[in-house]
Design a protein around this motif. Structure first.
Motif, PDB file in Angstrom:
ATOM      1  N   ASP A 147       0.809  -1.222   0.000  1.00 46.15           N
ATOM      2  CA  ASP A 147       0.000   0.000   0.000  1.00 46.15           C
ATOM      3  C   ASP A 147       0.841   1.271   0.000  1.00 46.15           C
ATOM      4  O   ASP A 147       0.308   2.370   0.079  1.00 46.15           O
ATOM      5  CB  ASP A 147      -0.939   0.002   1.220  1.00 46.15           C
ATOM      6  CG  ASP A 147      -1.939  -1.144   1.136  1.00 46.15           C
ATOM      7  OD1 ASP A 147      -2.299  -1.515   0.001  1.00 46.15           O
ATOM      8  OD2 ASP A 147      -2.332  -1.683   2.189  1.00 46.15           O
ATOM      9  N   SER A 148       2.159   1.125  -0.070  1.00 41.55           N
ATOM     10  CA  SER A 148       3.034   2.298  -0.041  1.00 41.55           C
ATOM     11  C   SER A 148       3.293   2.821  -1.445  1.00 41.55           C
ATOM     12  O   SER A 148       3.174   2.097  -2.438  1.00 41.55           O
ATOM     13  CB  SER A 148       4.377   1.950   0.596  1.00 41.55           C
ATOM     14  OG  SER A 148       4.216   1.597   1.952  1.00 41.55           O
ATOM     15  N   PRO A 150       6.333   4.656  -3.884  1.00 42.25           N
ATOM     16  CA  PRO A 150       7.785   4.453  -3.919  1.00 42.25           C
ATOM     17  C   PRO A 150       8.565   5.307  -2.916  1.00 42.25           C
ATOM     18  O   PRO A 150       9.499   4.816  -2.283  1.00 42.25           O
ATOM     19  CB  PRO A 150       8.140   4.810  -5.367  1.00 42.25           C
ATOM     20  CG  PRO A 150       6.917   4.443  -6.147  1.00 42.25           C
ATOM     21  CD  PRO A 150       5.761   4.758  -5.241  1.00 42.25           C
ATOM     22  N   HIS A 151       8.191   6.584  -2.724  1.00 37.05           N
ATOM     23  CA  HIS A 151       8.997   7.438  -1.846  1.00 37.05           C
ATOM     24  C   HIS A 151       8.894   7.019  -0.377  1.00 37.05           C
ATOM     25  O   HIS A 151       9.651   7.501   0.463  1.00 37.05           O
ATOM     26  CB  HIS A 151       8.601   8.904  -2.004  1.00 37.05           C
ATOM     27  CG  HIS A 151       7.340   9.269  -1.271  1.00 37.05           C
ATOM     28  ND1 HIS A 151       6.096   9.109  -1.832  1.00 37.05           N
ATOM     29  CD2 HIS A 151       7.134   9.746  -0.020  1.00 37.05           C
ATOM     30  CE1 HIS A 151       5.179   9.483  -0.948  1.00 37.05           C
ATOM     31  NE2 HIS A 151       5.778   9.876   0.158  1.00 37.05           N
ATOM     32  N   GLN A 152       7.965   6.136  -0.080  1.00 39.88           N
ATOM     33  CA  GLN A 152       7.818   5.702   1.315  1.00 39.88           C
ATOM     34  C   GLN A 152       8.646   4.454   1.621  1.00 39.88           C
ATOM     35  O   GLN A 152       8.563   3.903   2.713  1.00 39.88           O
ATOM     36  CB  GLN A 152       6.339   5.428   1.605  1.00 39.88           C
ATOM     37  CG  GLN A 152       5.492   6.682   1.492  1.00 39.88           C
ATOM     38  CD  GLN A 152       4.012   6.395   1.617  1.00 39.88           C
ATOM     39  OE1 GLN A 152       3.508   5.431   1.065  1.00 39.88           O
ATOM     40  NE2 GLN A 152       3.309   7.242   2.356  1.00 39.88           N
ATOM     41  N   LEU A 153       9.429   4.018   0.671  1.00 41.16           N
ATOM     42  CA  LEU A 153      10.223   2.812   0.875  1.00 41.16           C
ATOM     43  C   LEU A 153      11.706   3.114   0.814  1.00 41.16           C
ATOM     44  O   LEU A 153      12.133   4.072   0.178  1.00 41.16           O
ATOM     45  CB  LEU A 153       9.856   1.779  -0.188  1.00 41.16           C
ATOM     46  CG  LEU A 153       8.390   1.334  -0.164  1.00 41.16           C
ATOM     47  CD1 LEU A 153       8.149   0.317  -1.261  1.00 41.16           C
ATOM     48  CD2 LEU A 153       8.003   0.754   1.192  1.00 41.16           C
ATOM     49  N   SER A 154      12.486   2.259   1.460  1.00 42.90           N
ATOM     50  CA  SER A 154      13.936   2.458   1.436  1.00 42.90           C
ATOM     51  C   SER A 154      14.498   1.979   0.095  1.00 42.90           C
ATOM     52  O   SER A 154      13.831   1.259  -0.656  1.00 42.90           O
ATOM     53  CB  SER A 154      14.584   1.697   2.585  1.00 42.90           C
ATOM     54  OG  SER A 154      14.714   0.332   2.265  1.00 42.90           O
ATOM     55  N   GLY A 155      15.750   2.379  -0.184  1.00 47.23           N
ATOM     56  CA  GLY A 155      16.398   2.013  -1.436  1.00 47.23           C
ATOM     57  C   GLY A 155      16.430   0.499  -1.654  1.00 47.23           C
ATOM     58  O   GLY A 155      16.126  -0.002  -2.735  1.00 47.23           O
ATOM     59  N   GLY A 156      16.776  -0.220  -0.608  1.00 50.00           N
ATOM     60  CA  GLY A 156      16.858  -1.672  -0.722  1.00 50.00           C
ATOM     61  C   GLY A 156      15.491  -2.317  -0.872  1.00 50.00           C
ATOM     62  O   GLY A 156      15.339  -3.362  -1.511  1.00 50.00           O
TER      63      GLY A 156
ATOM     64  N   ARG B  20       3.564   7.772   9.024  1.00 50.47           N
ATOM     65  CA  ARG B  20       2.218   7.206   8.908  1.00 50.47           C
ATOM     66  C   ARG B  20       1.982   6.774   7.472  1.00 50.47           C
ATOM     67  O   ARG B  20       2.195   7.545   6.547  1.00 50.47           O
ATOM     68  CB  ARG B  20       1.160   8.244   9.286  1.00 50.47           C
ATOM     69  CG  ARG B  20       1.259   8.712  10.722  1.00 50.47           C
ATOM     70  CD  ARG B  20      -0.098   8.548  11.445  1.00 50.47           C
ATOM     71  NE  ARG B  20       0.128   8.309  12.865  1.00 50.47           N
ATOM     72  CZ  ARG B  20      -0.045   7.117  13.451  1.00 50.47           C
ATOM     73  NH1 ARG B  20      -0.483   6.090  12.761  1.00 50.47           N
ATOM     74  NH2 ARG B  20       0.196   6.962  14.734  1.00 50.47           N
ATOM     75  N   VAL B  21       1.581   5.538   7.310  1.00 46.96           N
ATOM     76  CA  VAL B  21       1.226   5.061   5.972  1.00 46.96           C
ATOM     77  C   VAL B  21      -0.167   4.468   6.086  1.00 46.96           C
ATOM     78  O   VAL B  21      -0.371   3.482   6.771  1.00 46.96           O
ATOM     79  CB  VAL B  21       2.202   3.969   5.479  1.00 46.96           C
ATOM     80  CG1 VAL B  21       1.777   3.468   4.107  1.00 46.96           C
ATOM     81  CG2 VAL B  21       3.619   4.485   5.442  1.00 46.96           C
ATOM     82  N   GLY B  22      -1.130   5.105   5.436  1.00 45.09           N
ATOM     83  CA  GLY B  22      -2.521   4.682   5.603  1.00 45.09           C
ATOM     84  C   GLY B  22      -2.861   4.805   7.072  1.00 45.09           C
ATOM     85  O   GLY B  22      -2.604   5.825   7.702  1.00 45.09           O
ATOM     86  N   GLY B  23      -3.390   3.760   7.670  1.00 43.25           N
ATOM     87  CA  GLY B  23      -3.710   3.813   9.089  1.00 43.25           C
ATOM     88  C   GLY B  23      -2.552   3.346   9.967  1.00 43.25           C
ATOM     89  O   GLY B  23      -2.610   3.441  11.189  1.00 43.25           O
TER      90      GLY B  23
END
Ligand SMILES: Nc1ncnc2c1ncn2[C@@H]1O[C@H](COP(=O)(O)OP(=O)(O)OP(=O)(O)O)[C@@H](O)[C@H]1O
Ligand SMILES: Nc1ncnc2c1ncn2[C@@H]1O[C@H](COP(=O)(O)OP(=O)(O)OP(=O)(O)O)[C@@H](O)[C@H]1O
Ligand SMILES: [Mg+2]
Ligand SMILES: [Mg+2]
Lengths: 333, 269
Positions: A147-148, A150-156, B20-23
């Motif tokens: 549900d994320s 791309p910018h919410q994830l780390s490089g790896g 925070r991601v979603g809930g």
């Protein structure tokens, strides 16, 4: 056995100023089913371009010649329908820069589900398949990651999403362009184990672009070395390590840092890397080569068989016999 | 008040960051404390997703901590969003080369233009000197061509980003996987260059985020090991690499690929 992938005399040019300029001048290599071939070489030497030519995703201004065949079928002349089928079923690429290939405003689930939809997997089935793929690449909270954006994830994590997407379609050929540079060594070992299993159990052919010669030796059967748009050496991966045939390869082995010992300064090759179009007449490595002679600059050395591999160096036998291409171990230096 | 010169270059106290991601909430950093003396080179290693880039982004003022304090040379990270002049002042002291350098380079600016801009914005060179200084900096990272980012290879783009950060001559330089995409000969050049720069400017503090333990050995004085948002071990480079004590650090050390090493799955999935 027929080769799965065969590249012969590949040349890639881009418009530069008033004429076309080479970024790849002459690359030849072959991969059998279940075989892993490492591709190493100078930054800018054309490794990514070579891999991209295989799935025909080069920039529109590129001009390509030479021959690429997949399972005997010529890739460069495939019509668009055939090409689409080839990309969907037969080949997958893990790109060097994940962020370029991920849409920033779409979730990871959207990204993974796109490929699945083409194969008729949708809805809940797609989500659970995506979840299991992410678990395979050791992502421990797959629901959150799906549900994320791309910018919410780390490089790896992004790199592992790319790997998950590449293995999802069960390709027969996997082109992996520095697929683990953003992974810590423990995660890297486990992710590579998955890829290793794919080729051993399912006969997937692997082109593995890396700058890590140890890694190439560990997971590839053979290693191909490129310099300024040309293949300059090809040998069993262990042999490349222990008994390099080309002075450039020998230089690479000496210049890398070593985990067991710090060096005051690394012994780097003198001079700078060059692009294929800047290469002088003759051997393109000659200006940086400690063993170059005037004759080396006269003509491009042929890529010829030697000691179970291939090399493009006039003086290879002579240098080998004199022990000048031996890897200097750090204990000795 | 200690004089600013005696204070550590970087000081981080009980830092936490929750996204925070979603809930759901993601605890990226769960309480991290460390200091880096002026002039030291600190390597930060750790699991993928353990919070290294987040930590660096907080130091850069690009991300607000949820709690805890961050100081550079004794000065607190300013509150609130950094923009305009404050952003520039902070950036003059701390520069970062991003893991994802593709996203951090302006696609419309050539390699030379990009470095020249950094020189101009931070008043590091007079107008007439911008182009030659930019070319010189690019030369130091082994890049002798001028082109837009999308016609550069991965390693070439990475070097543009390194040259741009060096142009600013910051107090603290953060390199986030900055040499991972470089082939060994260019990587060697860049590592040697950093060693030269450290000799020339002994006050420069380096934070080196990397997965490559050979690089750690080559560039760092001390090492911080992160796992799941926490620092699990820290010490001198020799101690961490030769005598690791935490199980994660030990596993890390054993997973370094070498001749004869084979990729193995240790966990069942
Ligand atoms: N769109 C383009 N137009 C013109 N030249 C390009 C373009 N894209 C890349 N190049 C040039 O092509 C050459 C080969 O690039 P490629 O990306 O294949 O290098 P690489 O071997 O993968 O290097 P790295 O290890 O740094 O990723 C480089 O010198 C690069 O500057
Ligand atoms: N903007 C954001 N929004 C939500 N979550 C985020 C955000 N940025 C980072 N995270 C999460 O925080 C955690 C730490 O990420 P970070 O990028 O700091 O890891 P890292 O240690 O740099 O990993 P890598 O070695 O893979 O680059 C990850 O779980 C990531 O998904
Ligand atoms: Mg590349
Ligand atoms: Mg990171």
């Amino acid at each position: 056995m027929t080769d799965l992938l065969r590249i012969e005399g590949l040349r890639i040019q881009f418009p530069g100023g008033s004429q076309m300029r080479d970024v790849v001048s002459e690359v030849s290599l072959a991969i059998a089913p279940g075989e892993a071939v490492g591709l190493v070489g100078e930054s800018g030497s054309g490794k990514s371009m070579t891999a991209r030519a295989v799935i025909r995703v080069l920039p529109p201004t590129a001009r390509v010649s030479g021959e690429i065949t997949f399972d005997g079928a010529p890739v460069l002349s495939m019509a668009s329908k055939q090409l689409r089928a080839f990309r969907q079923k037969d080949v997958a690429m893990i790109f060097q820069d994940p962020s370029v290939h991920l849409n920033p405003i779409r979730t990871i689930l959207d990204f993974l589900a796109e490929g699945m939809r083409l194969r008729g997997v949708t809805g809940d089935a797609a989500r659970s398949r995506a979840k299991s793929l992410l678990s395979q690449v050791l992502i421990d909270d797959p629901d959150r990651v799906l549900d994320s954006y791309p910018h919410q994830l780390s490089g790896g994590m992004l790199q592992r999403v790319m790997i998950a997407s590449a293995i999802d379609g069960e390709p027969r050929l996997l082109l992996a362009d520095e697929p683990t540079t953003a992974l810590d060594v423990t995660t890297q070992a486990e992710v590579l184990a998955i890829i290793d299993r794919l080729r051993r159990e399912r006969g997937v052919g692997l082109l593995f672009i890396t700058h890590d010669l140890e890694l190439a030796a560990a997971i590839c059967d053979r290693t191909v070395v490129m310099y300024a748009g040309r293949t300059v050496e090809e040998q069993g991966s262990m042999a490349v390590h222990r008994a390099p045939l080309h002075p450039y390869t020998a230089g690479l082995l000496v210049s890398r840092p070593h985990v067991s010992q710090k060096q005051a300064r690394l012994q780097v090759l003198p001079g700078r890397p060059i692009a294929a179009y800047e290469a002088p007449g003759g051997c393109s490595f000659a200006p940086r080569c400690a063993h170059a002679q005037p004759a080396c600059e006269a003509e491009v050395p042929a890529f010829r068989a030697l000691a179970g591999g291939h090399v493009a160096c006039r003086r290879a036998e002579e240098l080998r016999t004199a022990g000048l291409l031996k890897e200097v171990t750090h204990a000795e230096s | 008040m200690p004089s600013p010169d005696a204070s550590p270059s970087v000081s981080v106290q009980d830092l936490k960051k929750v996204f925070r991601v979603g809930g759901q909430s993601v605890e990226a950093i769960r309480g991290v404390t460390f200091e880096v003396p002026r002039g030291e080179s600190l390597a930060i290693v750790g699991e993928s997703g353990s919070g290294k880039t987040t930590l660096a982004r907080i130091l850069m003022g690009l991300e607000r901590p949820t709690s805890g304090t961050v100081k550079l040379g004794g000065e607190d990270l300013p509150n609130g969003r950094l923009n305009g002049r404050r952003r520039r002042r902070w950036a003059e002291r701390v520069q970062m080369v991003f893991q994802d350098c593709y996203a951090s380079l302006d696609p419309r600016q050539t390699a030379r233009g990009c470095v020249a801009e950094a020189l101009a914005v931070h008043h590091k060179a007079p107008r007439s000197e911008l182009a030659p200084r930019a070319a010189e900096l690019l030369g130091r990272v082994g890049l002798h061509l001028d082109a837009l980012p999308n016609s550069l290879s991965g390693g070439q783009r990475q070097r543009v980003a390194i040259a741009r950060a060096l142009a600013v001559a910051p107090d603290v330089l953060i390199l986030d996987e900055a040499v991972a995409a470089l082939d060994v000969s260019v990587q060697g050049q860049v590592l040697n260059l950093l060693a030269d720069i450290r000799d020339e400017t002994p006050d420069l503090t380096l934070l080196f985020i990397t997965h490559d333990l050979a690089v750690v050995r080559q560039v760092s004085d001390r090492v911080l090991v992160m796992e799941r948002g926490l620092v699990v071990e820290s010490g001198t480079t020799d101690d961490i690499l030769d005598r690791p004590t935490h199980p994660y650090t030990k596993r890390l050390r054993e997973s370094v690929p070498d001749v004869g090493w084979k990729p193995t799955a240790t966990t069942q999935v």
